[in-house]
Design an enzyme around this catalytic site. Sequence first.
Site, PDB file in Angstrom:
ATOM      1  CE1 TYR A 129      -3.660  -2.605   1.289  1.00 33.31           C
ATOM      2  CE2 TYR A 129      -4.414  -1.219  -0.344  1.00 33.31           C
ATOM      3  CZ  TYR A 129      -4.603  -2.403   0.323  1.00 33.31           C
ATOM      4  OH  TYR A 129      -5.608  -3.058   0.018  1.00 33.31           O
ATOM      5  CD  GLU A 215      -2.775 -31.466   2.409  1.00 31.48           C
ATOM      6  OE1 GLU A 215      -2.875 -32.786   2.790  1.00 31.48           O
ATOM      7  OE2 GLU A 215      -2.949 -30.937   1.301  1.00 31.48           O
ATOM      8  CG  ASP A 268      -5.823 -34.654   1.863  1.00 30.06           C
ATOM      9  OD1 ASP A 268      -6.000 -33.607   1.163  1.00 30.06           O
ATOM     10  OD2 ASP A 268      -6.140 -34.871   2.834  1.00 30.06           O
TER      11      ASP A 268
END
Lengths: 386, 488
Positions: A129, A215, A268
Amino acid sequence: METGQQEQFAEIDKLRDELLTNIKCDVEPPKQLDSREVLTRIENVILGMVATLSKDEAPVLVLPSRSDWANVSFDSAVGLQMIAGSSVTTVRSDCPLSVKKFAQIFKILSIIYKLVQSNSYATKRDIYYNDTQLFGYQRAVDCIVDDISCMLQVPRRTLHVLATSKGFLCGDLSYLEGDGSRVNCLSSSAAVPVSSNVAGIKNIVSSAKFVLIVEKDATFQRLIDDDFCSKLCPCIMITGKGFPDVNSRLMVRKLWDTLQIPIFALVDADPHGIEIMCIYKYGSAMSFEAHSLTVPSVRWMGLLPSDLQRLRVPQDMLIPLTQRDESKLHSLLRRPYLASQPSWQKEMDLMRQNKVKAEIQSLSAIGPDFLSKVYLPNKLRYGGWI
Amino acid sequence: MGWPFGDDRAAMRILNEIQRVMRLIMLLRRQRGCKGLKSGEGGLMVVLWNSKESYRVDHCRPLLDVSGAPMGTDLVFGSIAAAGPWCEGFATGNLKPGFTDLIQKLFPSEDQGPEPDQEELCGFTHMHGPIHLLISFQVKVAKQFDRQEWPFHIEAFLHKLSLTNARVKIHFSCKSYQKRLQRIFSGKIQCKLTLKDQWSTFLDVTSSKPGVSVGERPWCHGGHPVPGERVSLSIPPAAMERGLYGELSLQPVALLAPCVLQYPNLATRLTHIQVEVYGPSNVPVASPTDFLQQLSVHLNCEELGIDGILRWNDPTDLQPRGGATLPVEAETGPEGGRSLASVEQSLTLLLFLHHMDPFTSELYDVIATEELLEHHLEAILTNNRQAVTAALQREIKSILNAHRRRSKASERICSAFEVISSSALSIVSSSSNLDFRAACLSNMRVRDTHGLSQALREAQVRVTSWKFVPKARCYPVPQEDTPTRTEM
């Protein structure tokens, strides 16, 4: 009850003893850089630019190539590390295509210089910014801060630029933030965000037996809902909500350095999950500050590809590997650190052979609370990690 | 539009004679199938001189001036000689019997004039070998024809001729009372141009040095012509009634000079667009066209990316005939040092007319057709205004693409320089490291940070503007030097 708890954590305690024995004493962490050194390195860049211009030559910035695997070496005690004198990319000031990036780098260098000089901090968002027209996108700032970190060969935190944390913690843990505020993960009913100033954390107190890296946020929330931390107390859970940010990785490392308890990963059973786990364990493109970002002792608890067969996860919960999955799997198998992990290689070969993947959520097909009531407790009790 | 100076018709006659000879030579070359490199070389000599004489127009009544007094008239004599491989064998072999008749038809005996001085011819033959073609003519002009300007128009025409016949050295000599003008036109840097269904031509793409700011830096001594798309032209009825038939088209070739391809960051500013028209035999058109002059009104400068407004030249200004010069008037804007170094460029548009009429094959008829085409050129261009303007707009826009890219690149670089300088200065100013500050100031040879700011900006502009990237297609050295214009 206490006997039951002892039995529950017997394998974990055994692992911890093993880890403590194997910690190499001769691996020294890199020397901590003070502010003056950081300022000097920035001044050297400016002086280099001025000297080049004074010779009527176009200034050029040389950045180590962070994405090139040829620039990386592997040390089992540390993880991935950047090789000195590796391949580089140049950013020219006399080329219209690259002059903007040159300007962006200089702008951020000047901002960092002021931050370090005044011992204040800003986030990457604050920097963006500062001049949105120059930077265009937040991602440009993110990349350049990492590039500067690589170019100056200093850890990111010494630049006084804070990344926004996206990770969360819960469990048996309390500590003091850099600003003096006390954080108690146990008393909080909801997960606690990972600090944006991990380096400033002090007075860590915990009796946790292990840390579980989760995860995905969905799995993390599910475990919180199932009151996992109470059932398998004392323990700590942390999630980076997918690809981990630097602060989440710093936090895991800090927990290891402070508590020296086993750290397990629950990801996973797919190449993406395995890669995320490898980042916690061995690092990534930010490899020049591996010492503070990696925990080579991380163990793979689940979901293992062999679990899918062993637990007879229903076929309709298994997803065929895509071309991209196979490509990533192939890339992972060629990573330098896999050679030291034969059991991981075996699991990945099994995945490649079966050509299927599965999410942790697939375990709910066996039973609604299977993950928190059966799978994880059994893994922890019987040492089902690799 | 007529010439405002001297005897308009007489000057036009002189040009027409030169055109006619050139057309004859070019068409004979095509007839002979001259294609070899060497066969394009040679010399062309154009000698003009006048003699003071007072005589009667039709042997019955004298010319009278405005006061009614008898007026003397002058004669301008001209000789055009061609020598060298490019015109070898014109008057020999199978061509000879018909050739003599052709010459008689093209240049009737009453218009034939004396041959020039042998001394003049000797120098020419010494350089180019025996003369293969020599045509001499005379043109009656009014006494007041002794002006400064008419040789200018001949000279300009010959210059245009040399642009598309770069391998032919054109010697121009003009003796006008006490003045003598000599000029040689020769292409230093030549580029072969082959257009579809047309004979190859050698363009003179010699380019001048891109301004004094280039200093001792290397620069490209030639230009790089870019052929555009051919535009079909319809023949207006009036021209058809006069006997102009067949297929007519126009192909533009653009040439931006000087070439700055090797300086990718150098900004450029277009100063003018020069438009020249060439007939089917590659001979420049000598008749003026309002159409070309008014192009500035019909071209969209904003779409072309031209930083300014296209004007047309003041009709009272002295301008060569046949083409048009469209100056670019720069738009006034805020002054500032926030720009990279720039050079001025000019754009030359060569418009080649191509005409095909299967029923016209005799050389005399072809020449006559080409003269007819030139006579009706204004009407033809006007009749096809939209198509021609659109085609030229496209070609100019295409060739100026590089100019627009440079302009954008220049803005991007300048904008980035501001950030780089201010960031560096911010660090130097706030540093407590005296050695560092001293080293920065001493490197740029300044005393304080204010001076450092200025010095950094100037150095950045200098270093970046003149970034040199050699290009294989550019011409690193000139090929040969030619004598410059002399007046005695």
